[in-house]
Motif scaffolding. Structure first.
Motif, PDB file in Angstrom:
ATOM      1  N   LEU A   1       6.956 -32.969  16.756  1.00 20.09           N
ATOM      2  CA  LEU A   1       7.347 -33.430  15.432  1.00 20.09           C
ATOM      3  C   LEU A   1       8.298 -34.625  15.499  1.00 20.09           C
ATOM      4  O   LEU A   1       8.533 -35.279  14.477  1.00 20.09           O
ATOM      5  CB  LEU A   1       7.987 -32.288  14.640  1.00 20.09           C
ATOM      6  N   GLU A   2       8.832 -34.907  16.677  1.00 25.06           N
ATOM      7  CA  GLU A   2       9.664 -36.096  16.855  1.00 25.06           C
ATOM      8  C   GLU A   2       8.830 -37.371  16.970  1.00 25.06           C
ATOM      9  O   GLU A   2       9.361 -38.475  16.884  1.00 25.06           O
ATOM     10  CB  GLU A   2      10.541 -35.927  18.102  1.00 25.06           C
ATOM     11  N   VAL A   3       7.513 -37.189  17.171  1.00 23.76           N
ATOM     12  CA  VAL A   3       6.589 -38.329  17.252  1.00 23.76           C
ATOM     13  C   VAL A   3       6.090 -38.637  15.840  1.00 23.76           C
ATOM     14  O   VAL A   3       5.777 -37.728  15.078  1.00 23.76           O
ATOM     15  CB  VAL A   3       5.403 -37.977  18.180  1.00 23.76           C
ATOM     16  N   PRO A   4       6.011 -39.904  15.457  1.00 28.83           N
ATOM     17  CA  PRO A   4       5.516 -40.230  14.117  1.00 28.83           C
ATOM     18  C   PRO A   4       4.118 -39.662  13.878  1.00 28.83           C
ATOM     19  O   PRO A   4       3.322 -39.528  14.819  1.00 28.83           O
ATOM     20  CB  PRO A   4       5.497 -41.761  14.111  1.00 28.83           C
ATOM     21  N   PRO A   5       3.789 -39.324  12.641  1.00 34.60           N
ATOM     22  CA  PRO A   5       2.450 -38.797  12.333  1.00 34.60           C
ATOM     23  C   PRO A   5       1.355 -39.749  12.799  1.00 34.60           C
ATOM     24  O   PRO A   5       1.518 -40.970  12.791  1.00 34.60           O
ATOM     25  CB  PRO A   5       2.464 -38.673  10.800  1.00 34.60           C
ATOM     26  N   GLY A   6       0.229 -39.177  13.198  1.00 34.57           N
ATOM     27  CA  GLY A   6      -0.896 -39.961  13.665  1.00 34.57           C
ATOM     28  C   GLY A   6      -1.517 -39.325  14.894  1.00 34.57           C
ATOM     29  O   GLY A   6      -1.188 -38.189  15.268  1.00 34.57           O
ATOM     30  N   VAL A   7      -2.424 -40.054  15.530  1.00 35.79           N
ATOM     31  CA  VAL A   7      -3.118 -39.527  16.699  1.00 35.79           C
ATOM     32  C   VAL A   7      -2.146 -39.195  17.830  1.00 35.79           C
ATOM     33  O   VAL A   7      -2.336 -38.223  18.565  1.00 35.79           O
ATOM     34  CB  VAL A   7      -4.198 -40.529  17.179  1.00 35.79           C
ATOM     35  N   LYS A   8      -1.077 -39.996  17.967  1.00 36.18           N
ATOM     36  CA  LYS A   8      -0.110 -39.719  19.037  1.00 36.18           C
ATOM     37  C   LYS A   8       0.562 -38.360  18.845  1.00 36.18           C
ATOM     38  O   LYS A   8       0.854 -37.668  19.816  1.00 36.18           O
ATOM     39  CB  LYS A   8       0.939 -40.827  19.116  1.00 36.18           C
ATOM     40  N   ARG A   9       0.800 -37.971  17.595  1.00 34.15           N
ATOM     41  CA  ARG A   9       1.377 -36.643  17.366  1.00 34.15           C
ATOM     42  C   ARG A   9       0.356 -35.548  17.678  1.00 34.15           C
ATOM     43  O   ARG A   9       0.710 -34.506  18.237  1.00 34.15           O
ATOM     44  CB  ARG A   9       1.874 -36.498  15.931  1.00 34.15           C
ATOM     45  N   VAL A  10      -0.903 -35.778  17.323  1.00 34.07           N
ATOM     46  CA  VAL A  10      -1.948 -34.809  17.677  1.00 34.07           C
ATOM     47  C   VAL A  10      -1.988 -34.624  19.190  1.00 34.07           C
ATOM     48  O   VAL A  10      -2.003 -33.494  19.707  1.00 34.07           O
ATOM     49  CB  VAL A  10      -3.333 -35.259  17.162  1.00 34.07           C
TER      50      VAL A  10
END
Length: 204
Positions: A77-86
């Motif tokens: 959840l510290e990663v911005p929303p998007g494919v990188k968070r997935v």
């Protein structure tokens, strides 16, 4: 009131040990007697914390969920929303299993298989935890789609199902066949699946 913090620490120590046992032997493998012997405390003292085997099992699920949150969910959840968070959610899960945060691999994979056909409060708690995880992965996929990082026709529940299947297969094969390469294969499969979806979203 003075003794409560120490009591809470003791209770958490007991439950963390219980979660380790359950990850290998299942929640039915837990008993007040076994925990007392492992921890070198009295059975009567442990019984005072939980009162019944079912309450011990439910408390163990809660402590395992806290570990899962710390190891898998919060860092993603510290990663911005998007494919990188997935990707981070999936990679965190694989790391949590691969590092044997619980000695039997994923705690919820073990107890889910154990209780999937047993009605009752314990099954309900296990099912709720699994559903919460599936919904989180699906929401994260949905966020990536809304941001244009996944194809418009990406179906979040379907993609979440596929990603979780890759993760759980790696967990199972690593345990059954003592095959650490299962995690590498799962990561390759997840990258490919997300990569296909990502490339489909880009204009030709």
């Amino acid at each position: 009131m003075v003794g409560r913090p120490r009591d809470e620490r003791t209770r958490n120590t007991i439950l963390r040990r219980a979660a380790d046992i359950a990850s290998k032997d299942g929640l039915e493998g837990l008993s007040i007697g076994r925990l007392a012997a492992d921890l070198g405390v009295s059975k009567s003292g442990l019984f005072g914390y939980f009162g019944s085997k079912e309450e011990l099992q439910l408390a163990t699920i809660r402590i395992a969920a806290g570990v899962y949150l710390d190891e898998v969910v919060q860092p993603a959840l510290e990663v911005p929303p998007g494919v990188k968070r997935v990707w981070r959610l999936c990679d965190n899960w694989l790391s949590y299993s691969e590092r044997r945060v619980f000695p039997g691999g994923c705690f919820f994979f073990t107890v889910g298989a154990e209780f999937d056909a047993r009605p009752g409060r314990v099954r309900d708690a296990v099912a709720a935890a699994g559903l919460e995880w599936s919904r989180l992965v699906a929401r994260t996929v949905g966020d990536a789609r809304r941001l244009g990082e996944l194809a418009e026709d990406t179906e979040p529940d379907q993609l979440a199902f596929e990603l979780i299947s890759f993760m759980e297969t790696a967990n199972a094969l690593s345990l059954l066949h003592d095959d650490p390469a299962a995690y590498r294969r799962a990561r390759t499969a997840i990258r490919a699946r997300l990569g296909v979806a990502d490339s489909a979203a880009r204009p030709s």
